[in-house]
Design a protein around this motif. Structure first.
Motif, PDB file in Angstrom:
ATOM      1  N   GLN A  10       0.836  -1.206   0.000  1.00  0.00           N
ATOM      2  CA  GLN A  10       0.000   0.000   0.000  1.00  0.00           C
ATOM      3  C   GLN A  10       0.868   1.252   0.000  1.00  0.00           C
ATOM      4  OE1 GLN A  10      -2.566  -0.495   3.385  1.00  0.00           O
ATOM      5  NE2 GLN A  10      -4.155  -1.577   2.227  1.00  0.00           N
ATOM      6  N   VAL A  11       1.919   1.201   0.806  1.00  0.00           N
ATOM      7  CA  VAL A  11       2.828   2.339   0.861  1.00  0.00           C
ATOM      8  C   VAL A  11       3.472   2.561  -0.503  1.00  0.00           C
ATOM      9  CG1 VAL A  11       5.008   3.174   1.815  1.00  0.00           C
ATOM     10  CG2 VAL A  11       3.319   2.140   3.320  1.00  0.00           C
ATOM     11  N   LEU A  12       3.945   1.485  -1.102  1.00  0.00           N
ATOM     12  CA  LEU A  12       4.609   1.611  -2.402  1.00  0.00           C
ATOM     13  C   LEU A  12       3.659   2.147  -3.465  1.00  0.00           C
ATOM     14  CD1 LEU A  12       6.883  -1.561  -2.529  1.00  0.00           C
ATOM     15  CD2 LEU A  12       7.534   0.817  -2.142  1.00  0.00           C
ATOM     16  N   GLU A  13       2.416   1.719  -3.365  1.00  0.00           N
ATOM     17  CA  GLU A  13       1.426   2.195  -4.323  1.00  0.00           C
ATOM     18  C   GLU A  13       1.279   3.714  -4.230  1.00  0.00           C
ATOM     19  OE1 GLU A  13      -3.022   0.505  -5.480  1.00  0.00           O
ATOM     20  OE2 GLU A  13      -1.635  -0.662  -4.244  1.00  0.00           O
ATOM     21  N   ALA A  14       1.158   4.191  -3.009  1.00  0.00           N
ATOM     22  CA  ALA A  14       1.067   5.640  -2.805  1.00  0.00           C
ATOM     23  C   ALA A  14       2.360   6.320  -3.223  1.00  0.00           C
ATOM     24  CB  ALA A  14       0.751   5.939  -1.342  1.00  0.00           C
ATOM     25  N   ALA A  15       3.470   5.678  -2.932  1.00  0.00           N
ATOM     26  CA  ALA A  15       4.774   6.273  -3.230  1.00  0.00           C
ATOM     27  C   ALA A  15       4.961   6.446  -4.736  1.00  0.00           C
ATOM     28  CB  ALA A  15       5.891   5.404  -2.660  1.00  0.00           C
ATOM     29  N   VAL A  16       4.493   5.489  -5.513  1.00  0.00           N
ATOM     30  CA  VAL A  16       4.615   5.605  -6.959  1.00  0.00           C
ATOM     31  C   VAL A  16       3.844   6.826  -7.452  1.00  0.00           C
ATOM     32  CG1 VAL A  16       3.966   4.567  -9.152  1.00  0.00           C
ATOM     33  CG2 VAL A  16       5.041   3.174  -7.403  1.00  0.00           C
ATOM     34  N   GLU A  17       2.663   7.019  -6.892  1.00  0.00           N
ATOM     35  CA  GLU A  17       1.872   8.192  -7.299  1.00  0.00           C
ATOM     36  C   GLU A  17       2.597   9.496  -6.995  1.00  0.00           C
ATOM     37  OE1 GLU A  17      -2.179   8.441  -6.027  1.00  0.00           O
ATOM     38  OE2 GLU A  17      -2.507   6.293  -6.319  1.00  0.00           O
ATOM     39  N   VAL A  18       3.085   9.582  -5.768  1.00  0.00           N
ATOM     40  CA  VAL A  18       3.788  10.800  -5.363  1.00  0.00           C
ATOM     41  C   VAL A  18       5.023  11.012  -6.224  1.00  0.00           C
ATOM     42  CG1 VAL A  18       5.007  11.951  -3.499  1.00  0.00           C
ATOM     43  CG2 VAL A  18       2.951  10.636  -2.998  1.00  0.00           C
ATOM     44  N   ALA A  19       5.811   9.960  -6.352  1.00  0.00           N
ATOM     45  CA  ALA A  19       7.065  10.075  -7.102  1.00  0.00           C
ATOM     46  C   ALA A  19       6.818  10.405  -8.565  1.00  0.00           C
ATOM     47  CB  ALA A  19       7.863   8.783  -6.977  1.00  0.00           C
ATOM     48  N   ALA A  20       5.681   9.946  -9.086  1.00  0.00           N
ATOM     49  CA  ALA A  20       5.394  10.194 -10.491  1.00  0.00           C
ATOM     50  C   ALA A  20       5.141  11.674 -10.754  1.00  0.00           C
ATOM     51  CB  ALA A  20       4.197   9.369 -10.937  1.00  0.00           C
ATOM     52  N   SER A  21       4.611  12.365  -9.761  1.00  0.00           N
ATOM     53  CA  SER A  21       4.310  13.768 -10.015  1.00  0.00           C
ATOM     54  C   SER A  21       5.325  14.720  -9.398  1.00  0.00           C
ATOM     55  CB  SER A  21       2.905  14.111  -9.519  1.00  0.00           C
ATOM     56  OG  SER A  21       2.921  14.470  -8.166  1.00  0.00           O
TER      57      SER A  21
END
Lengths: 193, 193
Positions: A10-21
């Motif tokens: 779950q953390v990684l999923e959120a992290a990908v979103e943040v890192a993508a933007s």
DNA sequence: GCGCACGCCGAACGATCGTGCTATTTTCGT
DNA sequence: ACGAAAATAGCACGATCGTTCGGCGTGCGC
């Protein structure tokens, strides 16, 4: 799946979103903790360091990218159809997805910063480039492309088309970006036939 | 040139270097002050905010980019020679320079972050794209390129070639990157003739 | 169902961030 | 050469950074 593994994803999923933007480098434990409703230390415990977190984010996004881009291609018929499917799924991922966005920005964030993140990133790029070249090579063997065409060059050129599409689409908001990408791709295919 | 203006330029010069390798967003007043031998507050006084600093860094690098890439082209003979000169000087700048590096990384750092930096960046990209298209358009008028060729598409495609060259060169350390870029460019020219 | 490992939290750390103030020094027009 | 104006420094601020540690509660193998 154990509890720890579940929250880690779950953390990684959120992290990908943040890192993508915002970029992979500007991932902060604090903001990520707030976003997932955890405490900083609780989240941190899953990854021994920030660098480990970044590498895992990269791998997580890499799996998504393979699912979204490579898999549709390899399950398409060998040859030209496969390359075309690759292009279409790649384009769709670049248009809407987060994974591609992460790789592209990370590529320039870390092109001058040695470390585990950069190493992982380079390896993923090389692997993908080889995959693309191999798809094209199969197309040559099946007679869809010219016998003297260069698979590495094709992978290179295709990547360039995607990069400028991505920039035109995301940064400039160019409505005709997709049309241009298709035209460039058509010409690339044509010149390799 | 007044004293203030002089140190401001020195600061910007150092800032471009830092931003080129670490990214525009990770420019810090502190490290920049240490690098230039100034105090944080002394340096800060030249730019009312960090965002202003970033915008000025962008403009400073933009002038250098124009000097290194656009100027050699416009002082070359109109037509194909001019476009070729553009490509060569752009390639040389991408290989060794810092300005190009800054723009490319900034393009993805800010493609999702509204603000003055992004606005300035978009405008510079659009301006440059128009310049390239105009050079190509002149080439059409002079009969060097096909009458029905698309100048915007040419600028788009050329930019894609440069982006993937840059990535192959800087991130992957591909020794054949330049060769591939030249080949892609040749084919682009050929297909527009 | 007991016990222990594991998940998670709160607090705190030293460092550094951007940004204000107030002096003090340096430049520069007259 | 003098005085105003500009340039720079020193210090402090609240915030946030990555990271550590000790403790609490709960899930999971036996």
């Amino acid at each position: 799946m154990s509890k720890g593994e579940e929250t880690r994803k779950q953390v990684l999923e959120a992290a990908v979103e943040v890192a993508a933007s915002s970029g992979l480098a500007s991932l902060t434990i604090g903001s990520l903790a707030e976003r997932t409703g955890m405490s900083k230390s609780g989240l941190f415990a899953h990854f021994k360091s920030k660098e480990t977190l970044q590498v895992q984010v990269l791998e997580f996004a890499g799996e998504a990218f393979i699912q979204d881009v490579v898999r549709p291609a390899v399950s398409a018929p060998r040859g030209e159809k496969r390359v075309l499917t690759l292009f279409e799924s790649w384009l769709a991922t670049a248009r809407d997805g987060t994974a591609e966005c992460l790789f592209v920005s990370a590529a320039w964030e870390y092109d001058d910063q040695p470390g585990a993140v950069r190493d992982r990133l380079v390896r993923m790029h090389l692997d993908f480039r080889d995959s693309v070249a191999q798809m094209f090579r199969t197309g040559i063997a099946e007679g869809f492309f010219a016998a003297d065409a260069d698979p590495e060059q094709f992978a290179h050129d295709l990547h360039g088309i995607m990069l400028i599409y991505f920039q035109a689409h995301r940064l400039l908001g160019d409505a005709r970006a997709e049309e241009r990408a298709r035209r460039a791709f058509s010409r690339l295919i044509e010149s390799n036939r």
